[in-house]
Design a protein around this motif. Sequence first.
Motif, mmCIF file in Angstrom:
data_model
loop_
_atom_site.group_PDB
_atom_site.id
_atom_site.type_symbol
_atom_site.label_atom_id
_atom_site.label_comp_id
_atom_site.label_asym_id
_atom_site.label_seq_id
_atom_site.Cartn_x
_atom_site.Cartn_y
_atom_site.Cartn_z
ATOM 1 N N MET A 24 -29.114 91.643 36.500
ATOM 2 C CA MET A 24 -29.909 90.455 36.795
ATOM 3 C C MET A 24 -29.604 89.413 35.720
ATOM 4 O O MET A 24 -29.218 89.775 34.597
ATOM 5 C CB MET A 24 -31.402 90.792 36.788
ATOM 6 N N PRO A 25 -29.762 88.125 36.027
ATOM 7 C CA PRO A 25 -29.566 87.129 34.977
ATOM 8 C C PRO A 25 -30.548 87.351 33.834
ATOM 9 O O PRO A 25 -31.719 87.682 34.086
ATOM 10 C CB PRO A 25 -29.809 85.793 35.690
ATOM 11 N N PRO A 26 -30.100 87.205 32.597
ATOM 12 C CA PRO A 26 -30.980 87.482 31.444
ATOM 13 C C PRO A 26 -31.953 86.342 31.179
ATOM 14 O O PRO A 26 -31.939 85.715 30.116
ATOM 15 C CB PRO A 26 -29.980 87.668 30.300
ATOM 16 N N VAL A 27 -32.814 86.073 32.147
ATOM 17 C CA VAL A 27 -33.793 84.996 32.043
ATOM 18 C C VAL A 27 -35.143 85.542 32.483
ATOM 19 O O VAL A 27 -35.250 86.670 32.981
ATOM 20 C CB VAL A 27 -33.394 83.785 32.926
ATOM 21 N N ASP A 51 -39.473 78.183 39.662
ATOM 22 C CA ASP A 51 -38.772 76.906 39.521
ATOM 23 C C ASP A 51 -37.780 76.634 40.641
ATOM 24 O O ASP A 51 -37.195 75.537 40.679
ATOM 25 C CB ASP A 51 -38.021 76.865 38.184
ATOM 26 N N THR A 52 -37.537 77.582 41.527
ATOM 27 C CA THR A 52 -36.486 77.406 42.538
ATOM 28 C C THR A 52 -37.015 77.540 43.968
ATOM 29 O O THR A 52 -36.260 77.884 44.877
ATOM 30 C CB THR A 52 -35.361 78.440 42.309
ATOM 31 N N LEU A 53 -38.263 77.263 44.184
ATOM 32 C CA LEU A 53 -38.843 77.412 45.515
ATOM 33 C C LEU A 53 -38.173 76.507 46.544
ATOM 34 O O LEU A 53 -38.146 76.821 47.742
ATOM 35 C CB LEU A 53 -40.351 77.123 45.472
ATOM 36 N N TRP A 102 -31.614 79.156 49.190
ATOM 37 C CA TRP A 102 -32.396 79.869 50.201
ATOM 38 C C TRP A 102 -31.790 79.668 51.590
ATOM 39 O O TRP A 102 -31.822 80.583 52.429
ATOM 40 C CB TRP A 102 -33.839 79.391 50.188
ATOM 41 N N ASP A 103 -31.230 78.484 51.855
ATOM 42 C CA ASP A 103 -30.597 78.242 53.149
ATOM 43 C C ASP A 103 -29.337 79.084 53.303
ATOM 44 O O ASP A 103 -29.034 79.585 54.391
ATOM 45 C CB ASP A 103 -30.257 76.753 53.315
ATOM 46 N N ASP A 104 -28.600 79.238 52.203
ATOM 47 C CA ASP A 104 -27.369 80.027 52.249
ATOM 48 C C ASP A 104 -27.652 81.484 52.570
ATOM 49 O O ASP A 104 -27.033 82.079 53.454
ATOM 50 C CB ASP A 104 -26.640 79.906 50.904
ATOM 51 N N GLU A 129 -28.158 86.887 44.478
ATOM 52 C CA GLU A 129 -29.036 85.771 44.815
ATOM 53 C C GLU A 129 -29.776 85.263 43.579
ATOM 54 O O GLU A 129 -29.967 84.060 43.409
ATOM 55 C CB GLU A 129 -30.031 86.195 45.896
ATOM 56 N N ALA A 130 -30.206 86.173 42.713
ATOM 57 C CA ALA A 130 -30.890 85.744 41.487
ATOM 58 C C ALA A 130 -29.948 84.949 40.587
ATOM 59 O O ALA A 130 -30.335 83.921 40.010
ATOM 60 C CB ALA A 130 -31.444 86.961 40.750
ATOM 61 N N HIS A 131 -28.708 85.407 40.454
ATOM 62 C CA HIS A 131 -27.732 84.660 39.654
ATOM 63 C C HIS A 131 -27.458 83.288 40.261
ATOM 64 O O HIS A 131 -27.338 82.291 39.537
ATOM 65 C CB HIS A 131 -26.423 85.448 39.534
ATOM 66 N N ALA A 132 -27.347 83.220 41.591
ATOM 67 C CA ALA A 132 -27.075 81.945 42.257
ATOM 68 C C ALA A 132 -28.240 80.975 42.071
ATOM 69 O O ALA A 132 -28.031 79.770 41.827
ATOM 70 C CB ALA A 132 -26.797 82.184 43.740
ATOM 71 N N LEU A 133 -29.459 81.477 42.190
ATOM 72 C CA LEU A 133 -30.622 80.618 41.971
ATOM 73 C C LEU A 133 -30.674 80.120 40.532
ATOM 74 O O LEU A 133 -31.010 78.958 40.265
ATOM 75 C CB LEU A 133 -31.901 81.381 42.318
ATOM 76 N N ASN A 134 -30.338 80.996 39.596
ATOM 77 C CA ASN A 134 -30.331 80.585 38.196
ATOM 78 C C ASN A 134 -29.269 79.528 37.940
ATOM 79 O O ASN A 134 -29.503 78.554 37.204
ATOM 80 C CB ASN A 134 -30.085 81.804 37.302
#
Length: 384
Positions: A243-246, A254-256, A261-263, A366-371
């Motif tokens: 997972m991204p280290p955040v 922060d990414t709602l 999400w569309d992708d 998906e978590a990395h892409a959102l970050n």
Amino acid sequence: MTSAPAATAVIDRAGLDALIRVLAAHGRTVVGPTVRDGAIVLAELASGEELPYGWGVELEAGHYRLRPRPDGAAFAHSAGPNSWKTFLHPQRERQWSADRASDGGTAFRTDPPPTVSYAFLGVRPCDLRAIAMQDRVLTGGPHADGRYRSRRSRAFLVAVECTEPGATCFCVSMGTGPAAGPGYDLALTELVDEDGHRFLVRAGSPEGEQVLAELRLRPADPDTRDEAARVVREAADRMGRTMPPVDLRALMRDTLDAERWDDVTARCLTCGNCTMVCPTCFCTTAEDVTDLTGDHAERWRRWESCFDLEFTHLPTGPVRSSPRSRYRQWLTHKIGTWHDQFGSSGCVGCGRCIVWCPVGIDITEEAHALNQERRTVADRQEMP
């Protein structure tokens, strides 16, 4: 050999079979991994010979295959398609039944609490944490699930530390493995090398110590303890995913409105496989059924998925009508707002949702892409 338990001791393959016999002699239903229908599944065991000796797994997003292992290891495989939730929180369970009496009245009967005493053999550290999470959800607070609590209070947990993580594992990112955390009665570390096939075993509860006292053991020598610590430590460096280290809770907050999400929902089938295989998802619904005469009725509880269009349905229609809203609900709850409800993430890093997604959607990707999208937006806002 000695029959006296030690802080750490060693058993061999015959000792593992003896452990199963001892647990069964205590009146427990022993459940563990075994090969069936092309997968390593959890099922009742009659002996150690049913364990998946010599079998490993090949994992990737949307991909699962058995593969033979030359070393004959029993637990050198990653999480399979089912979890211990199947036994503690069954997929479908009757709650009560009712019959119409001859005088026109109705007689209700509540199904009694289950009395089965399970012994779970081979609980991975990630699944050990998942059980603790289910304990928090289903036995904490004012609305405890009495049927779950009845099964869980009788369960004996034999954890097995991971020495060979799969390509979809990311328990290190979630702080749930590969070493066994608290909550086990016994913990095993499997070793197969020039010194033979053996298991380092340690007790984590008084009941675990009592079971050890009934086995033939040999004290663990320093080399065996060091080797067990080494293989678990090295497993932590071979995780297939991260997972991204955040702060994942903040990332979800922060990414709602992120475009990602569309992708992902352009690929998502909203089939709910990820929720069915997840060891921590707990949502249920109720079904009322009657016979053809209408004189007998039953209420059943079954697992429900937040990907179901009817999930949280209201008279005005579904709450989340789009795949985008349903996938976002699942992911933001699992690694974000679960913290607000239960004080931790709802993900243990087992990777099941990645493997058993029919289109190969990867929660870590998906978590990395959102970050990355969040960082890109932040960089743009800082530009003069």
